[in-house]
Design a protein around this motif. Structure first.
Motif, PDB file in Angstrom:
ATOM      1  N   ASN A  48     -56.147  36.885 -61.895  1.00 55.58           N
ATOM      2  CA  ASN A  48     -56.621  35.593 -61.402  1.00 55.58           C
ATOM      3  C   ASN A  48     -57.074  34.658 -62.514  1.00 55.58           C
ATOM      4  O   ASN A  48     -56.981  33.431 -62.367  1.00 55.58           O
ATOM      5  CB  ASN A  48     -57.769  35.808 -60.414  1.00 55.58           C
ATOM      6  N   THR A  49     -57.588  35.205 -63.615  1.00 54.94           N
ATOM      7  CA  THR A  49     -58.073  34.357 -64.707  1.00 54.94           C
ATOM      8  C   THR A  49     -57.305  34.590 -66.005  1.00 54.94           C
ATOM      9  O   THR A  49     -57.726  34.139 -67.067  1.00 54.94           O
ATOM     10  CB  THR A  49     -59.581  34.591 -64.945  1.00 54.94           C
ATOM     11  N   ASP A  50     -56.158  35.250 -65.921  1.00 51.27           N
ATOM     12  CA  ASP A  50     -55.385  35.553 -67.135  1.00 51.27           C
ATOM     13  C   ASP A  50     -55.001  34.306 -67.918  1.00 51.27           C
ATOM     14  O   ASP A  50     -54.962  34.320 -69.158  1.00 51.27           O
ATOM     15  CB  ASP A  50     -54.104  36.309 -66.777  1.00 51.27           C
ATOM     16  N   ALA A  51     -54.671  33.228 -67.214  1.00 55.51           N
ATOM     17  CA  ALA A  51     -54.150  32.040 -67.891  1.00 55.51           C
ATOM     18  C   ALA A  51     -55.108  31.514 -68.950  1.00 55.51           C
ATOM     19  O   ALA A  51     -54.677  30.970 -69.973  1.00 55.51           O
ATOM     20  CB  ALA A  51     -53.844  30.948 -66.867  1.00 55.51           C
ATOM     21  N   LEU A  52     -56.407  31.693 -68.736  1.00 55.57           N
ATOM     22  CA  LEU A  52     -57.387  31.206 -69.711  1.00 55.57           C
ATOM     23  C   LEU A  52     -57.283  31.969 -71.034  1.00 55.57           C
ATOM     24  O   LEU A  52     -57.381  31.387 -72.117  1.00 55.57           O
ATOM     25  CB  LEU A  52     -58.797  31.323 -69.133  1.00 55.57           C
ATOM     26  N   ALA A  53     -57.049  33.272 -70.944  1.00 52.69           N
ATOM     27  CA  ALA A  53     -56.864  34.068 -72.162  1.00 52.69           C
ATOM     28  C   ALA A  53     -55.502  33.798 -72.785  1.00 52.69           C
ATOM     29  O   ALA A  53     -55.359  33.758 -74.012  1.00 52.69           O
ATOM     30  CB  ALA A  53     -57.029  35.561 -71.861  1.00 52.69           C
ATOM     31  N   PHE A  54     -54.491  33.613 -71.944  1.00 53.50           N
ATOM     32  CA  PHE A  54     -53.150  33.345 -72.464  1.00 53.50           C
ATOM     33  C   PHE A  54     -53.157  32.085 -73.320  1.00 53.50           C
ATOM     34  O   PHE A  54     -52.620  32.060 -74.429  1.00 53.50           O
ATOM     35  CB  PHE A  54     -52.168  33.150 -71.306  1.00 53.50           C
ATOM     36  N   HIS A  55     -53.754  31.026 -72.810  1.00 49.74           N
ATOM     37  CA  HIS A  55     -53.742  29.754 -73.538  1.00 49.74           C
ATOM     38  C   HIS A  55     -54.525  29.859 -74.835  1.00 49.74           C
ATOM     39  O   HIS A  55     -54.153  29.242 -75.843  1.00 49.74           O
ATOM     40  CB  HIS A  55     -54.299  28.635 -72.649  1.00 49.74           C
ATOM     41  N   ALA A  56     -55.593  30.662 -74.836  1.00 51.03           N
ATOM     42  CA  ALA A  56     -56.396  30.808 -76.050  1.00 51.03           C
ATOM     43  C   ALA A  56     -55.652  31.580 -77.141  1.00 51.03           C
ATOM     44  O   ALA A  56     -55.926  31.407 -78.332  1.00 51.03           O
ATOM     45  CB  ALA A  56     -57.706  31.527 -75.717  1.00 51.03           C
ATOM     46  N   ALA A  57     -54.706  32.424 -76.746  1.00 52.00           N
ATOM     47  CA  ALA A  57     -54.017  33.273 -77.722  1.00 52.00           C
ATOM     48  C   ALA A  57     -53.261  32.450 -78.756  1.00 52.00           C
ATOM     49  O   ALA A  57     -53.277  32.766 -79.956  1.00 52.00           O
ATOM     50  CB  ALA A  57     -53.055  34.216 -76.993  1.00 52.00           C
ATOM     51  N   ASP A  58     -52.595  31.393 -78.311  1.00 52.74           N
ATOM     52  CA  ASP A  58     -51.765  30.566 -79.194  1.00 52.74           C
ATOM     53  C   ASP A  58     -51.383  29.336 -78.380  1.00 52.74           C
ATOM     54  O   ASP A  58     -50.357  29.330 -77.706  1.00 52.74           O
ATOM     55  CB  ASP A  58     -50.525  31.366 -79.634  1.00 52.74           C
ATOM     56  N   PRO A  59     -52.211  28.293 -78.407  1.00 54.35           N
ATOM     57  CA  PRO A  59     -52.019  27.152 -77.500  1.00 54.35           C
ATOM     58  C   PRO A  59     -50.644  26.509 -77.574  1.00 54.35           C
ATOM     59  O   PRO A  59     -50.157  25.968 -76.585  1.00 54.35           O
ATOM     60  CB  PRO A  59     -53.126  26.179 -77.925  1.00 54.35           C
ATOM     61  N   GLY A  60     -50.004  26.573 -78.726  1.00 52.71           N
ATOM     62  CA  GLY A  60     -48.688  25.955 -78.861  1.00 52.71           C
ATOM     63  C   GLY A  60     -47.546  26.829 -78.397  1.00 52.71           C
ATOM     64  O   GLY A  60     -46.373  26.431 -78.478  1.00 52.71           O
ATOM     65  N   SER A  90     -58.209  36.028 -80.977  1.00 55.20           N
ATOM     66  CA  SER A  90     -58.402  34.856 -80.118  1.00 55.20           C
ATOM     67  C   SER A  90     -57.977  35.135 -78.686  1.00 55.20           C
ATOM     68  O   SER A  90     -58.429  34.460 -77.757  1.00 55.20           O
ATOM     69  CB  SER A  90     -57.631  33.653 -80.673  1.00 55.20           C
ATOM     70  N   PHE A  91     -57.117  36.120 -78.493  1.00 51.96           N
ATOM     71  CA  PHE A  91     -56.723  36.543 -77.151  1.00 51.96           C
ATOM     72  C   PHE A  91     -57.671  37.607 -76.619  1.00 51.96           C
ATOM     73  O   PHE A  91     -58.096  37.560 -75.454  1.00 51.96           O
ATOM     74  CB  PHE A  91     -55.291  37.082 -77.183  1.00 51.96           C
ATOM     75  N   LEU A  92     -58.015  38.563 -77.453  1.00 50.36           N
ATOM     76  CA  LEU A  92     -58.786  39.720 -76.993  1.00 50.36           C
ATOM     77  C   LEU A  92     -60.186  39.330 -76.526  1.00 50.36           C
ATOM     78  O   LEU A  92     -60.684  39.874 -75.531  1.00 50.36           O
ATOM     79  CB  LEU A  92     -58.877  40.757 -78.114  1.00 50.36           C
ATOM     80  N   ALA A  93     -60.830  38.397 -77.227  1.00 52.15           N
ATOM     81  CA  ALA A  93     -62.209  38.026 -76.869  1.00 52.15           C
ATOM     82  C   ALA A  93     -62.305  37.505 -75.435  1.00 52.15           C
ATOM     83  O   ALA A  93     -63.106  38.014 -74.638  1.00 52.15           O
ATOM     84  CB  ALA A  93     -62.759  37.016 -77.870  1.00 52.15           C
ATOM     85  N   PRO A  94     -61.510  36.509 -75.037  1.00 50.44           N
ATOM     86  CA  PRO A  94     -61.596  36.087 -73.631  1.00 50.44           C
ATOM     87  C   PRO A  94     -61.036  37.136 -72.671  1.00 50.44           C
ATOM     88  O   PRO A  94     -61.499  37.229 -71.530  1.00 50.44           O
ATOM     89  CB  PRO A  94     -60.766  34.800 -73.592  1.00 50.44           C
TER      90      PRO A  94
END
Length: 281
Positions: free
Chosen positions: A29-41, A166-170
């Protein structure tokens, strides 16, 4: 008709997660927030006359590794060449890297034509969580957020080709999820994260020094969140992990092909009981 490919914004990444859910992938449900933080581009969206119709994620990790996911063309846009256009744009972003993906088994031959080769299959085992399984003598389970993050990141690096802080923390700290660490004599012996999903709660990563530690993590994570069903994407190259899933009564429900353009990364496969995410590796 005009087809344009752009870097996806946060709202687009959330849309991509919804598309993935429609494909039966059951994202968190909240994966997208971590996905975007991993590498925004890394998230690309293809628009046909300004309407989103295709997407892909191409996350760069470190200097030499990349992971491709979220390769989706909406049903109305399939068979018209838009999918291959966004594929080519994504692969260009990862040029020169060893690229991994988890693709549906039926698409293996198409991925092979693009330079990928099969490494193993991930088999999602799903079902009611096992009854309480106690950790081995001397092993304690603690909240992952109570462990210094640099220790968690170093432990994760043993099972993943590059650092991904940057992905693992969120991934560990976002809402609707819980993380537990197995400790023995001050050393990390396991890590598991469970997150609420559209269907069964998914557990990943699941790292452990032994099957009994992995079982204890699964039982404790389910109990901590009240999960009625769990799903673990188990790499079939780790035979003890497959046996454990079967012993816990979890049933095969979904399968993907882990493929790479280069050699298999050198990680500790014996401790990898469940992959983190089919979308980001």
């Amino acid at each position: 008709m005009s087809f344009e490919i752009n870097v996806a914004g946060a709202d687009d990444v959330a849309r991509m997660a919804e598309w993935a859910a429609a494909e039966g992938w059951n994202p968190g449900n909240t994966d997208a927030l971590a996905f975007h933080a991993a590498d925004p581009g890394a998230f690309l969206i293809g628009r046909l006359d300004s309407r989103p119709v295709a997407c892909i994620s191409v996350v760069r990790y470190g200097a030499a590794f990349g992971f491709l996911g979220f390769y989706i063309a909406r049903p109305e846009a399939r068979g018209k060449g838009y999918g291959i256009k966004i594929w080519d744009a994504g692969m260009a972003r990862l040029k020169g890297r060893n690229v991994g993906l988890d693709g549906v088994v039926a698409q293996q031959d198409n991925y092979k034509k693009s330079g990928f080769r099969l490494a193993w299959n991930n088999v999602r085992h799903e079902g009611p969580p096992p009854p309480d399984a106690k950790p081995p003598v001397g092993v304690t389970l603690v909240d992952a957020r109570a462990v210094p993050f640099d220790r968690l990141a170093a432990y994760d690096r043993r099972f993943f080709p590059e650092a991904r802080d940057s992905f693992l923390a969120p991934w560990i700290g976002l809402p609707e999820r819980a993380g537990l660490v197995a400790m023995k004599d001050g050393a990390l012996q396991g890590l598991g994260v469970i997150r609420t999903c559209r269907a069964a709660s998914r557990i990943g990563p699941l790292y452990a020094a032994s099957p009994d530690i992995a079982a204890a993590l699964v039982a404790a994570l389910a109990a901590k969140t009240g999960a009625q069903a769990v799903a673990i994407d188990v790499p079939d190259r780790n035979k003890p992990a497959v046996r454990l899933a079967e012993q816990m009564g979890l049933k095969p429900a979904f399968e993907t092909a882990r493929m790479y353009t280069g050699a298999d990364p050198e990680v500790e496969y014996a401790g990898l009981f469940g992959v983190t995410s089919l979308e980001l590796g």
